[in-house]
Design a protein around this motif. Structure first.
Motif, PDB file in Angstrom:
ATOM      1  N   GLU A 116     -13.707 -23.281 -35.689  1.00  0.00           N
ATOM      2  CA  GLU A 116     -14.227 -24.145 -36.731  1.00  0.00           C
ATOM      3  C   GLU A 116     -15.668 -24.478 -36.390  1.00  0.00           C
ATOM      4  O   GLU A 116     -16.056 -24.465 -35.221  1.00  0.00           O
ATOM      5  N   VAL A 117     -16.457 -24.743 -37.415  1.00  0.00           N
ATOM      6  CA  VAL A 117     -17.875 -25.043 -37.232  1.00  0.00           C
ATOM      7  C   VAL A 117     -18.048 -26.551 -37.080  1.00  0.00           C
ATOM      8  O   VAL A 117     -17.464 -27.324 -37.847  1.00  0.00           O
ATOM      9  N   LEU A 118     -18.823 -26.976 -36.103  1.00  0.00           N
ATOM     10  CA  LEU A 118     -19.140 -28.393 -35.987  1.00  0.00           C
ATOM     11  C   LEU A 118     -20.072 -28.786 -37.139  1.00  0.00           C
ATOM     12  O   LEU A 118     -20.869 -27.970 -37.615  1.00  0.00           O
ATOM     13  N   PRO A 119     -19.984 -30.017 -37.628  1.00  0.00           N
ATOM     14  CA  PRO A 119     -20.701 -30.407 -38.848  1.00  0.00           C
ATOM     15  C   PRO A 119     -22.196 -30.107 -38.833  1.00  0.00           C
ATOM     16  O   PRO A 119     -22.761 -29.709 -39.850  1.00  0.00           O
ATOM     17  N   ASP A 120     -22.851 -30.296 -37.685  1.00  0.00           N
ATOM     18  CA  ASP A 120     -24.297 -30.054 -37.619  1.00  0.00           C
ATOM     19  C   ASP A 120     -24.621 -28.701 -36.992  1.00  0.00           C
ATOM     20  O   ASP A 120     -25.739 -28.467 -36.538  1.00  0.00           O
ATOM     21  N   GLY A 121     -23.627 -27.810 -36.978  1.00  0.00           N
ATOM     22  CA  GLY A 121     -23.802 -26.525 -36.310  1.00  0.00           C
ATOM     23  C   GLY A 121     -24.949 -25.696 -36.843  1.00  0.00           C
ATOM     24  O   GLY A 121     -25.731 -25.120 -36.073  1.00  0.00           O
ATOM     25  N   LEU A 122     -25.080 -25.619 -38.161  1.00  0.00           N
ATOM     26  CA  LEU A 122     -26.137 -24.794 -38.741  1.00  0.00           C
ATOM     27  C   LEU A 122     -27.511 -25.400 -38.471  1.00  0.00           C
ATOM     28  O   LEU A 122     -28.480 -24.678 -38.219  1.00  0.00           O
ATOM     29  N   ALA A 123     -27.610 -26.725 -38.500  1.00  0.00           N
ATOM     30  CA  ALA A 123     -28.878 -27.375 -38.194  1.00  0.00           C
ATOM     31  C   ALA A 123     -29.294 -27.084 -36.754  1.00  0.00           C
ATOM     32  O   ALA A 123     -30.476 -26.848 -36.471  1.00  0.00           O
ATOM     33  N   ARG A 124     -28.327 -27.095 -35.849  1.00  0.00           N
ATOM     34  CA  ARG A 124     -28.630 -26.838 -34.439  1.00  0.00           C
ATOM     35  C   ARG A 124     -29.082 -25.393 -34.223  1.00  0.00           C
ATOM     36  O   ARG A 124     -30.014 -25.132 -33.467  1.00  0.00           O
ATOM     37  N   MET A 125     -28.430 -24.461 -34.873  1.00  0.00           N
ATOM     38  CA  MET A 125     -28.850 -23.065 -34.742  1.00  0.00           C
ATOM     39  C   MET A 125     -30.203 -22.856 -35.420  1.00  0.00           C
ATOM     40  O   MET A 125     -31.088 -22.169 -34.895  1.00  0.00           O
ATOM     41  N   GLY A 126     -30.356 -23.450 -36.586  1.00  0.00           N
ATOM     42  CA  GLY A 126     -31.603 -23.288 -37.327  1.00  0.00           C
ATOM     43  C   GLY A 126     -32.804 -23.848 -36.604  1.00  0.00           C
ATOM     44  O   GLY A 126     -33.938 -23.371 -36.806  1.00  0.00           O
ATOM     45  N   ALA A 127     -32.598 -24.836 -35.735  1.00  0.00           N
ATOM     46  CA  ALA A 127     -33.712 -25.407 -34.989  1.00  0.00           C
ATOM     47  C   ALA A 127     -34.349 -24.397 -34.044  1.00  0.00           C
ATOM     48  O   ALA A 127     -35.524 -24.516 -33.688  1.00  0.00           O
ATOM     49  N   TRP A 128     -33.582 -23.385 -33.668  1.00  0.00           N
ATOM     50  CA  TRP A 128     -34.101 -22.343 -32.770  1.00  0.00           C
ATOM     51  C   TRP A 128     -34.632 -21.138 -33.540  1.00  0.00           C
ATOM     52  O   TRP A 128     -35.259 -20.249 -32.953  1.00  0.00           O
ATOM     53  N   ALA A 129     -34.359 -21.084 -34.839  1.00  0.00           N
ATOM     54  CA  ALA A 129     -34.736 -19.913 -35.638  1.00  0.00           C
ATOM     55  C   ALA A 129     -36.232 -19.612 -35.636  1.00  0.00           C
ATOM     56  O   ALA A 129     -36.615 -18.437 -35.707  1.00  0.00           O
ATOM     57  N   PRO A 130     -37.128 -20.610 -35.564  1.00  0.00           N
ATOM     58  CA  PRO A 130     -38.549 -20.262 -35.536  1.00  0.00           C
ATOM     59  C   PRO A 130     -38.978 -19.531 -34.266  1.00  0.00           C
ATOM     60  O   PRO A 130     -40.054 -18.932 -34.241  1.00  0.00           O
ATOM     61  N   ARG A 131     -38.160 -19.568 -33.216  1.00  0.00           N
ATOM     62  CA  ARG A 131     -38.551 -18.965 -31.937  1.00  0.00           C
ATOM     63  C   ARG A 131     -37.874 -17.637 -31.651  1.00  0.00           C
ATOM     64  O   ARG A 131     -38.458 -16.765 -31.009  1.00  0.00           O
ATOM     65  N   PHE A 132     -36.608 -17.490 -32.069  1.00  0.00           N
ATOM     66  CA  PHE A 132     -35.830 -16.309 -31.682  1.00  0.00           C
ATOM     67  C   PHE A 132     -35.119 -15.714 -32.900  1.00  0.00           C
ATOM     68  O   PHE A 132     -34.905 -16.388 -33.904  1.00  0.00           O
ATOM     69  N   LYS A 133     -34.732 -14.445 -32.775  1.00  0.00           N
ATOM     70  CA  LYS A 133     -34.067 -13.757 -33.888  1.00  0.00           C
ATOM     71  C   LYS A 133     -32.674 -13.236 -33.539  1.00  0.00           C
ATOM     72  O   LYS A 133     -32.014 -12.616 -34.372  1.00  0.00           O
ATOM     73  N   SER A 134     -32.234 -13.471 -32.327  1.00  0.00           N
ATOM     74  CA  SER A 134     -30.864 -13.147 -31.928  1.00  0.00           C
ATOM     75  C   SER A 134     -30.394 -14.286 -31.042  1.00  0.00           C
ATOM     76  O   SER A 134     -30.823 -14.412 -29.891  1.00  0.00           O
ATOM     77  N   ILE A 135     -29.515 -15.126 -31.580  1.00  0.00           N
ATOM     78  CA  ILE A 135     -29.183 -16.400 -30.948  1.00  0.00           C
ATOM     79  C   ILE A 135     -27.666 -16.554 -30.861  1.00  0.00           C
ATOM     80  O   ILE A 135     -26.942 -16.223 -31.801  1.00  0.00           O
ATOM     81  N   GLN A 136     -27.216 -17.064 -29.740  1.00  0.00           N
ATOM     82  CA  GLN A 136     -25.804 -17.383 -29.557  1.00  0.00           C
ATOM     83  C   GLN A 136     -25.693 -18.856 -29.207  1.00  0.00           C
ATOM     84  O   GLN A 136     -26.388 -19.345 -28.298  1.00  0.00           O
ATOM     85  N   GLY A 137     -24.856 -19.591 -29.939  1.00  0.00           N
ATOM     86  CA  GLY A 137     -24.600 -20.976 -29.599  1.00  0.00           C
ATOM     87  C   GLY A 137     -23.430 -21.085 -28.637  1.00  0.00           C
ATOM     88  O   GLY A 137     -22.824 -20.085 -28.248  1.00  0.00           O
ATOM     89  N   ARG A 138     -23.096 -22.308 -28.265  1.00  0.00           N
ATOM     90  CA  ARG A 138     -21.985 -22.536 -27.348  1.00  0.00           C
ATOM     91  C   ARG A 138     -20.741 -22.966 -28.114  1.00  0.00           C
ATOM     92  O   ARG A 138     -20.810 -23.376 -29.271  1.00  0.00           O
ATOM     93  N   ARG A 139     -19.593 -22.880 -27.428  1.00  0.00           N
ATOM     94  CA  ARG A 139     -18.319 -23.197 -28.060  1.00  0.00           C
ATOM     95  C   ARG A 139     -17.500 -24.134 -27.177  1.00  0.00           C
ATOM     96  O   ARG A 139     -17.583 -24.072 -25.949  1.00  0.00           O
ATOM     97  N   TYR A 140     -16.716 -24.967 -27.833  1.00  0.00           N
ATOM     98  CA  TYR A 140     -15.664 -25.701 -27.131  1.00  0.00           C
ATOM     99  C   TYR A 140     -14.392 -24.858 -27.191  1.00  0.00           C
ATOM    100  O   TYR A 140     -14.107 -24.211 -28.211  1.00  0.00           O
ATOM    101  N   ASP A 141     -13.626 -24.889 -26.120  1.00  0.00           N
ATOM    102  CA  ASP A 141     -12.346 -24.197 -26.119  1.00  0.00           C
ATOM    103  C   ASP A 141     -11.314 -25.017 -26.878  1.00  0.00           C
ATOM    104  O   ASP A 141     -11.581 -26.145 -27.315  1.00  0.00           O
ATOM    105  N   TYR A 142     -10.119 -24.468 -27.020  1.00  0.00           N
ATOM    106  CA  TYR A 142      -9.048 -25.115 -27.769  1.00  0.00           C
ATOM    107  C   TYR A 142      -8.755 -26.522 -27.250  1.00  0.00           C
ATOM    108  O   TYR A 142      -8.490 -27.437 -28.028  1.00  0.00           O
ATOM    109  N   ASP A 143      -8.841 -26.710 -25.931  1.00  0.00           N
ATOM    110  CA  ASP A 143      -8.517 -28.000 -25.324  1.00  0.00           C
ATOM    111  C   ASP A 143      -9.718 -28.941 -25.242  1.00  0.00           C
ATOM    112  O   ASP A 143      -9.631 -30.026 -24.659  1.00  0.00           O
ATOM    113  N   GLY A 144     -10.852 -28.540 -25.818  1.00  0.00           N
ATOM    114  CA  GLY A 144     -12.030 -29.378 -25.802  1.00  0.00           C
ATOM    115  C   GLY A 144     -12.953 -29.150 -24.624  1.00  0.00           C
ATOM    116  O   GLY A 144     -14.025 -29.756 -24.551  1.00  0.00           O
ATOM    117  N   SER A 145     -12.554 -28.288 -23.705  1.00  0.00           N
ATOM    118  CA  SER A 145     -13.407 -27.974 -22.565  1.00  0.00           C
ATOM    119  C   SER A 145     -14.518 -27.015 -22.979  1.00  0.00           C
ATOM    120  O   SER A 145     -14.465 -26.414 -24.058  1.00  0.00           O
TER     121      SER A 145
END
Length: 331
Positions: A116-145
């Motif tokens: 599932e996408v965190l509510p501000d996920g796109l804003a967080r990724m988009g903040a890096w868009a002016p600098r890079f063109k291939s970006i990977q964000g981080r994820r929480y696991d099923y248990d929240g870790s």
């Protein structure tokens, strides 16, 4: 909370990120309950993407009805494509990226149906868009870790580096030479140059190979931004800092078979080192044996590894094999 870069203080062809220029491309197969959770999380997003593309790998459950039920809830254009056959994650993401590209999307955000996408996920990724063109964000696991992903590969061996540092410094990013379709955020300029994901992989090594191809022409990064949460629990062997997940017979087959496709990509790009790549294949085989014993407590399934190894060698000997073509040429 990690600090995002100031989008106005960096230089790029994209001076300001427009959320409407992004498309979320989802691949699903017979998991409508999980897909429903993902689509519900997209409803809660702020901002929203311009399009949501759902590629259905010939599901026989109520996937189509679930997608339809969200059309009025998600303030983005939903494009639903049901494929005639199951093409695996590789074929699904290839089709999803093709549709997103043809929609004119500047950014394509790929994800499986079990996140599932965190509510501000796109804003967080988009903040890096002016600098890079291939970006990977981080994820929480099923248990929240925090979910650790091996973002660096040993190019000569073609395998992930398991001890790549997990921590971030004040820059908030780390350079990577891999990729993961569970959250890959990639610019159309890169897609045009390296082509679509290769559907021949079906599953496994496809996203690592695609991310590696991207890293050869642009600075690819993983950023210290949590943007996704996994929604499916998977049987694991807890090794402390790392986990080893359970797998399947199909997984065991394709992880060995697709070494043949990888070898051909390496040859085509002039980086194939036979001895080191062969060592990487051997280490992959050994890792899967350990996975069978440590996670699944069995040795049944070894035949699938051997069958995949055999078919991979056949692929590597195919003189007609060619890499995926770019979407644009300079001719």
């Amino acid at each position: 909370m990690p600090q995002s870069p100031d989008a106005t203080s960096t230089s790029s062809t994209d001076t300001v990120f427009d959320p409407a220029s992004a498309t979320i491309a989802i691949v699903t197969y017979n998991r409508s309950a999980l897909l429903s959770k993902l689509l519900a999380s997209i409803v809660r997003m702020d901002p929203h993407p311009g399009h949501v593309v759902v590629i259905d790998n010939a599901s026989v459950d109520d996937t189509a009805e679930v997608v339809e039920s969200f059309r009025e809830q998600i303030p983005a254009t939903i494009v639903y494509r049901r494929l005639e056959t199951n093409t695996g994650g590789s074929g699904g993401f290839s089709e999803g990226m093709r549709v997103a590209y043809e929609l004119g999307s500047t950014w394509m955000w790929l994800m499986d149906d079990d996140v599932e996408v965190l509510p501000d996920g796109l804003a967080r990724m988009g903040a890096w868009a002016p600098r890079f063109k291939s970006i990977q964000g981080r994820r929480y696991d099923y248990d929240g870790s925090e979910f650790y992903w091996q973002y660096r590969v040993s190019e000569p061996m073609g395998i992930p580096i398991p001890f790549a540092p997990a921590g971030f410094d004040e820059s908030g990013f780390k350079q990577m030479n891999s990729g993961c379709f569970e959250g890959m955020f990639i610019h159309r300029d890169i897609v045009e140059q390296i082509g679509l994901p290769d559907p021949r992989f079906f599953i496994y090594w496809d996203d690592q190979t695609y991310g590696w191809l991207a890293s050869r022409i642009t600075t690819s990064v993983i950023v210290n931004e949590f943007v996704l949460r996994r929604t499916r629990e998977i049987k694991q062997w807890d090794m402390g800092i790392r986990h080893m997940n359970a797998s399947s017979d199909a997984y065991r087959y394709y992880i060995m078979r697709n070494r043949g496709h990888m070898k051909n990509y390496y040859r085509a790009l002039g980086v194939h080192r036979p001895l080191l790549f062969g060592l990487g294949t051997s280490l992959t085989f050994l890792k899967e044996l350990i996975r069978l014993v440590a996670v699944e407590h069995t040795v049944r399934g070894t035949s699938n590894l051997l069958r995949g190894l055999r078919d991979g060698r056949r692929i590597a000997r195919d003189a007609s094999w060619k890499p995926m073509p770019p979407l644009i040429t300079n001719e």
